[in-house]
Design a protein around this motif. Structure first.
Motif, PDB file in Angstrom:
ATOM      1  N   GLY A 192       0.806  -1.207   0.000  1.00 44.24           N
ATOM      2  CA  GLY A 192       0.000   0.000   0.000  1.00 44.24           C
ATOM      3  C   GLY A 192       0.842   1.261   0.000  1.00 44.24           C
ATOM      4  N   ALA A 193       1.913   1.250   0.773  1.00 42.48           N
ATOM      5  CA  ALA A 193       2.776   2.424   0.868  1.00 42.48           C
ATOM      6  C   ALA A 193       3.408   2.783  -0.470  1.00 42.48           C
ATOM      7  CB  ALA A 193       3.866   2.189   1.918  1.00 42.48           C
ATOM      8  N   TYR A 194       3.722   1.754  -1.263  1.00 43.22           N
ATOM      9  CA  TYR A 194       4.377   1.983  -2.553  1.00 43.22           C
ATOM     10  C   TYR A 194       3.439   1.829  -3.745  1.00 43.22           C
ATOM     11  CZ  TYR A 194       8.812   2.040  -0.069  1.00 43.22           C
ATOM     12  OH  TYR A 194       9.839   2.376   0.777  1.00 43.22           O
ATOM     13  N   LYS A 195       2.141   1.673  -3.459  1.00 41.96           N
ATOM     14  CA  LYS A 195       1.150   1.483  -4.519  1.00 41.96           C
ATOM     15  C   LYS A 195       1.594   0.408  -5.510  1.00 41.96           C
ATOM     16  CE  LYS A 195      -1.435   5.796  -4.477  1.00 41.96           C
ATOM     17  NZ  LYS A 195      -2.000   6.897  -5.290  1.00 41.96           N
ATOM     18  N   ALA A 196       2.042  -0.685  -4.967  1.00 46.18           N
ATOM     19  CA  ALA A 196       2.501  -1.799  -5.801  1.00 46.18           C
ATOM     20  C   ALA A 196       1.307  -2.517  -6.419  1.00 46.18           C
ATOM     21  CB  ALA A 196       3.317  -2.779  -4.953  1.00 46.18           C
ATOM     22  N   PRO A 197       1.435  -3.003  -7.657  1.00 47.72           N
ATOM     23  CA  PRO A 197       0.317  -3.683  -8.341  1.00 47.72           C
ATOM     24  C   PRO A 197       0.118  -5.114  -7.828  1.00 47.72           C
ATOM     25  CG  PRO A 197       2.251  -3.695  -9.744  1.00 47.72           C
ATOM     26  CD  PRO A 197       2.615  -2.871  -8.541  1.00 47.72           C
ATOM     27  N   ALA A 198      -0.448  -5.216  -6.642  1.00 45.98           N
ATOM     28  CA  ALA A 198      -0.640  -6.517  -5.989  1.00 45.98           C
ATOM     29  C   ALA A 198      -2.112  -6.763  -5.695  1.00 45.98           C
ATOM     30  CB  ALA A 198       0.164  -6.582  -4.693  1.00 45.98           C
ATOM     31  N   ILE A 199      -2.485  -8.038  -5.722  1.00 45.65           N
ATOM     32  CA  ILE A 199      -3.829  -8.456  -5.327  1.00 45.65           C
ATOM     33  C   ILE A 199      -3.675  -9.524  -4.251  1.00 45.65           C
ATOM     34  CG2 ILE A 199      -6.024  -9.460  -6.060  1.00 45.65           C
ATOM     35  CD1 ILE A 199      -5.395  -8.523  -8.904  1.00 45.65           C
ATOM     36  N   PHE A 200      -4.240  -9.267  -3.090  1.00 46.69           N
ATOM     37  CA  PHE A 200      -4.159 -10.187  -1.964  1.00 46.69           C
ATOM     38  C   PHE A 200      -5.522 -10.856  -1.774  1.00 46.69           C
ATOM     39  CE2 PHE A 200      -1.250  -6.634  -1.171  1.00 46.69           C
ATOM     40  CZ  PHE A 200      -0.044  -7.303  -1.012  1.00 46.69           C
ATOM     41  N   VAL A 201      -5.597 -12.146  -2.055  1.00 44.96           N
ATOM     42  CA  VAL A 201      -6.858 -12.876  -1.924  1.00 44.96           C
ATOM     43  C   VAL A 201      -6.814 -13.713  -0.648  1.00 44.96           C
ATOM     44  CG1 VAL A 201      -8.430 -14.553  -2.959  1.00 44.96           C
ATOM     45  CG2 VAL A 201      -7.124 -12.989  -4.428  1.00 44.96           C
ATOM     46  N   VAL A 202      -7.713 -13.412   0.263  1.00 47.33           N
ATOM     47  CA  VAL A 202      -7.845 -14.202   1.492  1.00 47.33           C
ATOM     48  C   VAL A 202      -9.090 -15.058   1.354  1.00 47.33           C
ATOM     49  CG1 VAL A 202      -8.146 -14.175   3.983  1.00 47.33           C
ATOM     50  CG2 VAL A 202      -6.712 -12.443   2.895  1.00 47.33           C
ATOM     51  N   GLN A 203      -8.870 -16.365   1.240  1.00 45.79           N
ATOM     52  CA  GLN A 203      -9.991 -17.288   1.106  1.00 45.79           C
ATOM     53  C   GLN A 203     -10.475 -17.689   2.504  1.00 45.79           C
ATOM     54  OE1 GLN A 203      -9.550 -19.928  -2.593  1.00 45.79           O
ATOM     55  NE2 GLN A 203      -7.437 -19.705  -1.882  1.00 45.79           N
ATOM     56  N   ALA A 241     -18.896 -17.613  -8.709  1.00 39.59           N
ATOM     57  CA  ALA A 241     -17.786 -17.482  -9.652  1.00 39.59           C
ATOM     58  C   ALA A 241     -17.771 -16.116 -10.346  1.00 39.59           C
ATOM     59  CB  ALA A 241     -17.844 -18.598 -10.693  1.00 39.59           C
ATOM     60  N   LEU A 242     -18.934 -15.614 -10.713  1.00 37.16           N
ATOM     61  CA  LEU A 242     -18.985 -14.341 -11.430  1.00 37.16           C
ATOM     62  C   LEU A 242     -18.573 -13.170 -10.535  1.00 37.16           C
ATOM     63  CD1 LEU A 242     -22.215 -14.652 -13.624  1.00 37.16           C
ATOM     64  CD2 LEU A 242     -19.827 -15.072 -14.260  1.00 37.16           C
ATOM     65  N   ALA A 243     -18.967 -13.213  -9.268  1.00 33.14           N
ATOM     66  CA  ALA A 243     -18.595 -12.144  -8.346  1.00 33.14           C
ATOM     67  C   ALA A 243     -17.086 -12.148  -8.096  1.00 33.14           C
ATOM     68  CB  ALA A 243     -19.354 -12.297  -7.030  1.00 33.14           C
ATOM     69  N   VAL A 244     -16.516 -13.340  -7.932  1.00 33.19           N
ATOM     70  CA  VAL A 244     -15.069 -13.434  -7.710  1.00 33.19           C
ATOM     71  C   VAL A 244     -14.316 -12.931  -8.931  1.00 33.19           C
ATOM     72  CG1 VAL A 244     -13.143 -15.013  -7.333  1.00 33.19           C
ATOM     73  CG2 VAL A 244     -15.275 -15.345  -6.070  1.00 33.19           C
ATOM     74  N   TYR A 245     -14.753 -13.374 -10.110  1.00 35.46           N
ATOM     75  CA  TYR A 245     -14.100 -12.924 -11.349  1.00 35.46           C
ATOM     76  C   TYR A 245     -14.149 -11.399 -11.461  1.00 35.46           C
ATOM     77  CZ  TYR A 245     -13.248 -11.939 -16.262  1.00 35.46           C
ATOM     78  OH  TYR A 245     -12.742 -11.403 -17.421  1.00 35.46           O
ATOM     79  N   ALA A 246     -15.318 -10.826 -11.250  1.00 34.96           N
ATOM     80  CA  ALA A 246     -15.486  -9.381 -11.405  1.00 34.96           C
ATOM     81  C   ALA A 246     -14.614  -8.611 -10.420  1.00 34.96           C
ATOM     82  CB  ALA A 246     -16.958  -9.007 -11.211  1.00 34.96           C
ATOM     83  N   ALA A 247     -14.540  -9.091  -9.182  1.00 36.11           N
ATOM     84  CA  ALA A 247     -13.743  -8.407  -8.158  1.00 36.11           C
ATOM     85  C   ALA A 247     -12.261  -8.424  -8.506  1.00 36.11           C
ATOM     86  CB  ALA A 247     -13.975  -9.048  -6.798  1.00 36.11           C
ATOM     87  N   VAL A 248     -11.772  -9.562  -8.952  1.00 36.00           N
ATOM     88  CA  VAL A 248     -10.349  -9.679  -9.280  1.00 36.00           C
ATOM     89  C   VAL A 248     -10.025  -8.907 -10.554  1.00 36.00           C
ATOM     90  CG1 VAL A 248      -8.487 -11.283  -9.882  1.00 36.00           C
ATOM     91  CG2 VAL A 248     -10.111 -11.877  -8.074  1.00 36.00           C
ATOM     92  N   ARG A 249     -10.927  -8.961 -11.523  1.00 31.36           N
ATOM     93  CA  ARG A 249     -10.678  -8.230 -12.770  1.00 31.36           C
ATOM     94  C   ARG A 249     -10.613  -6.723 -12.505  1.00 31.36           C
ATOM     95  NH1 ARG A 249      -8.022  -9.903 -17.168  1.00 31.36           N
ATOM     96  NH2 ARG A 249      -8.320  -8.387 -18.821  1.00 31.36           N
ATOM     97  N   ASP A 250     -11.521  -6.228 -11.675  1.00 36.16           N
ATOM     98  CA  ASP A 250     -11.506  -4.810 -11.331  1.00 36.16           C
ATOM     99  C   ASP A 250     -10.224  -4.448 -10.588  1.00 36.16           C
ATOM    100  OD1 ASP A 250     -13.942  -4.465 -12.513  1.00 36.16           O
ATOM    101  OD2 ASP A 250     -15.090  -4.359 -10.646  1.00 36.16           O
ATOM    102  N   GLU A 253      -7.365  -4.211 -13.026  1.00 38.43           N
ATOM    103  CA  GLU A 253      -7.414  -2.989 -13.839  1.00 38.43           C
ATOM    104  C   GLU A 253      -6.915  -1.785 -13.038  1.00 38.43           C
ATOM    105  OE1 GLU A 253     -11.381  -2.680 -15.274  1.00 38.43           O
ATOM    106  OE2 GLU A 253     -11.183  -4.364 -16.687  1.00 38.43           O
ATOM    107  N   ARG A 254      -7.303  -1.705 -11.778  1.00 37.17           N
ATOM    108  CA  ARG A 254      -6.829  -0.595 -10.940  1.00 37.17           C
ATOM    109  C   ARG A 254      -5.321  -0.684 -10.729  1.00 37.17           C
ATOM    110  NH1 ARG A 254     -11.436  -1.930  -7.972  1.00 37.17           N
ATOM    111  NH2 ARG A 254     -10.146  -3.045  -6.444  1.00 37.17           N
ATOM    112  N   ALA A 255      -4.844  -1.899 -10.509  1.00 30.20           N
ATOM    113  CA  ALA A 255      -3.416  -2.086 -10.218  1.00 30.20           C
ATOM    114  C   ALA A 255      -2.536  -1.658 -11.385  1.00 30.20           C
ATOM    115  CB  ALA A 255      -3.149  -3.547  -9.849  1.00 30.20           C
ATOM    116  N   VAL A 256      -2.903  -2.067 -12.599  1.00 28.47           N
ATOM    117  CA  VAL A 256      -2.057  -1.739 -13.759  1.00 28.47           C
ATOM    118  C   VAL A 256      -2.156  -0.252 -14.124  1.00 28.47           C
ATOM    119  CG1 VAL A 256      -2.129  -4.085 -14.682  1.00 28.47           C
ATOM    120  CG2 VAL A 256      -3.829  -2.417 -15.439  1.00 28.47           C
ATOM    121  N   LYS A 257      -3.171   0.425 -13.615  1.00 30.87           N
ATOM    122  CA  LYS A 257      -3.287   1.874 -13.815  1.00 30.87           C
ATOM    123  C   LYS A 257      -2.470   2.657 -12.793  1.00 30.87           C
ATOM    124  CE  LYS A 257      -7.979   1.844 -15.763  1.00 30.87           C
ATOM    125  NZ  LYS A 257      -9.400   2.227 -15.488  1.00 30.87           N
ATOM    126  N   GLY A 258      -1.862   1.921 -11.844  1.00 25.82           N
ATOM    127  CA  GLY A 258      -1.062   2.582 -10.820  1.00 25.82           C
ATOM    128  C   GLY A 258      -1.837   3.022  -9.608  1.00 25.82           C
TER     129      GLY A 258
END
Length: 371
Positions: A192-203, A241-250, A253-258
């Motif tokens: 978070g501090a470095y705005k790194a393009p990471a996705i943390f999934v906690v199952q 499945a659709l909700a998980v896909y949509a959340a990760v895809r969003d 998209e945010r991550a690669v935009k910085g």
């Protein structure tokens, strides 16, 4: 207690309650496979929807066969995945081939779909070094056994991507127990501090081995822990499945935009034991709880949705099942035929330069192996 202090405590409690309400569960399909959030529907073609279902069915069969192979003594360590297919497979479906996957030990299906040959996944389970020698085009590391360690690694990989100006993300997976580790907080805070393009999934499958999630944290959701790190957090119906896909895809998209990382909590359930190493879930889970979550089965829910659209039927299901069985049969045969690991293999892979006190032992083993 002074009046001002009392007021501050009351305000803090209200603030906690307000934060929790901001993380209400995101859902697209209800348990009957009906769309309840049309505006959030992801832009997936009919072929993509069918492919996602095929992968989920395939993964359920892989889990069933892996459990059988483990009981036969043909696999080593194995953590069952049934019940978590939407959380695992739909999240991976939202990625690109160039993205980097850092899995936990239950997340072997994601790296298989990311390109790891199935026979190597079986060798990994057996502890064979070749199970960790990933092909060059598979952007992933071996499943992490240390709980939560992959969270910090993900922050580092993601920061490296940012410094190289890559339009990719690093995604990691852990369970609710992993979110109780110090590594978890360090990792999401650093990213978070470095705005790194990471996705943390906690199952959040409700139990860290046998410890219920309610005893792991006073927080009402895991997703709200994102607030302390200054990153986006969302709680998702992990059986949808659709909700998980949509959340990760969003999130991607945010991550690669910085725009920084995202913490995604998926509410899911593992139908089997924690691992096949002697865990007995009947000692800490009730039959009523099992039945409640079986009614939310991600495959049943998504199947109903596709059937209503005329995209799935028994023939499609059987094709996916038979393909999985055939692939597994071939992969376990290839794993059986692969050269057995030797003691000298272990030593060669452990050291770039053999310590002097092991060289003599190495030569002894080498001589024995050549006979």
């Amino acid at each position: 207690m002074a009046a001002k202090t009392e007021n501050a405590v009351v305000d803090s409690k209200k603030q906690f309650e307000g934060i929790a309400k901001q993380f209400e569960t995101f859902q697209i399909l209800n348990e009957q496979g009906e769309v309840v959030n049309e505006s959030a529907m992801p832009d997936l073609s009919d072929d993509q929807l069918k492919e996602l279902m095929r992968r989920m069915v395939y993964t359920r069969i892989l889990d069933q066969r892996s459990i059988s192979l483990n009981r036969q003594g043909r696999l080593g360590f194995y953590a069952p995945t049934a019940g978590q297919e939407a959380s695992q497979i739909a999240s991976h479906f939202a990625l690109e081939k160039e993205d980097f996957v850092l899995p936990g030990y239950r997340d072997v299906p994601q790296i298989i779909w990311h390109g790891l040959p199935l026979y190597q996944a079986f060798l990994f389970s057996r502890g064979h070094f070749h199970g960790n020698q990933f092909p060059e085009d598979v952007n992933a590391i071996s499943p992490q056994i240390i709980i939560g360690a992959q969270i910090i690694q993900t922050a580092g990989v993601a920061l490296g991507m940012k410094k190289k100006d890559l339009k990719t993300v690093a995604i990691t997976y852990t369970g609710d127990g992993g979110a109780s580790q110090g590594d978890f907080y360090e990792g999401i805070n650093f990213a978070g501090a470095y705005k790194a393009p990471a996705i943390f999934v906690v199952q959040n499958n409700r139990f860290a081995i046998s410890t219920p999630v309610e005893k792991q944290s006073a927080a009402q959701t895991i997703a709200q822990k994102a607030a302390a790190a200054g990153i986006v957090g969302i709680q998702v119906d992990g059986m949808d499945a659709l909700a998980v896909y949509a959340a990760v895809r969003d999130a991607r998209e945010r991550a690669v935009k910085g725009e920084g990382p995202t913490l995604i909590e998926t509410l899911t359930y593992r139908y089997g034991p924690h691992t096949m190493a002697g865990d007995d879930p009947t000692r800490y889970r009730t039959k009523e709880l099992d039945n409640e979550w079986e009614e939310k089965d991600p495959l049943v829910r998504f199947r109903k949705f596709l059937e209503n659209k005329g995209l799935w039927n028994e023939e499609e299901e059987n094709k996916a099942i038979e393909q999985a069985k055939e692939d597994i049969k071939e992969a376990i045969k290839k794993a059986d035929e692969y050269p057995k690991q030797k003691v000298t293999d272990l030593m060669d892979n452990m050291y770039e330069e053999m310590p002097y006190n092991l060289k003599e032992q190495y030569e002894i083993y080498k001589a024995k192996e050549s006979k």
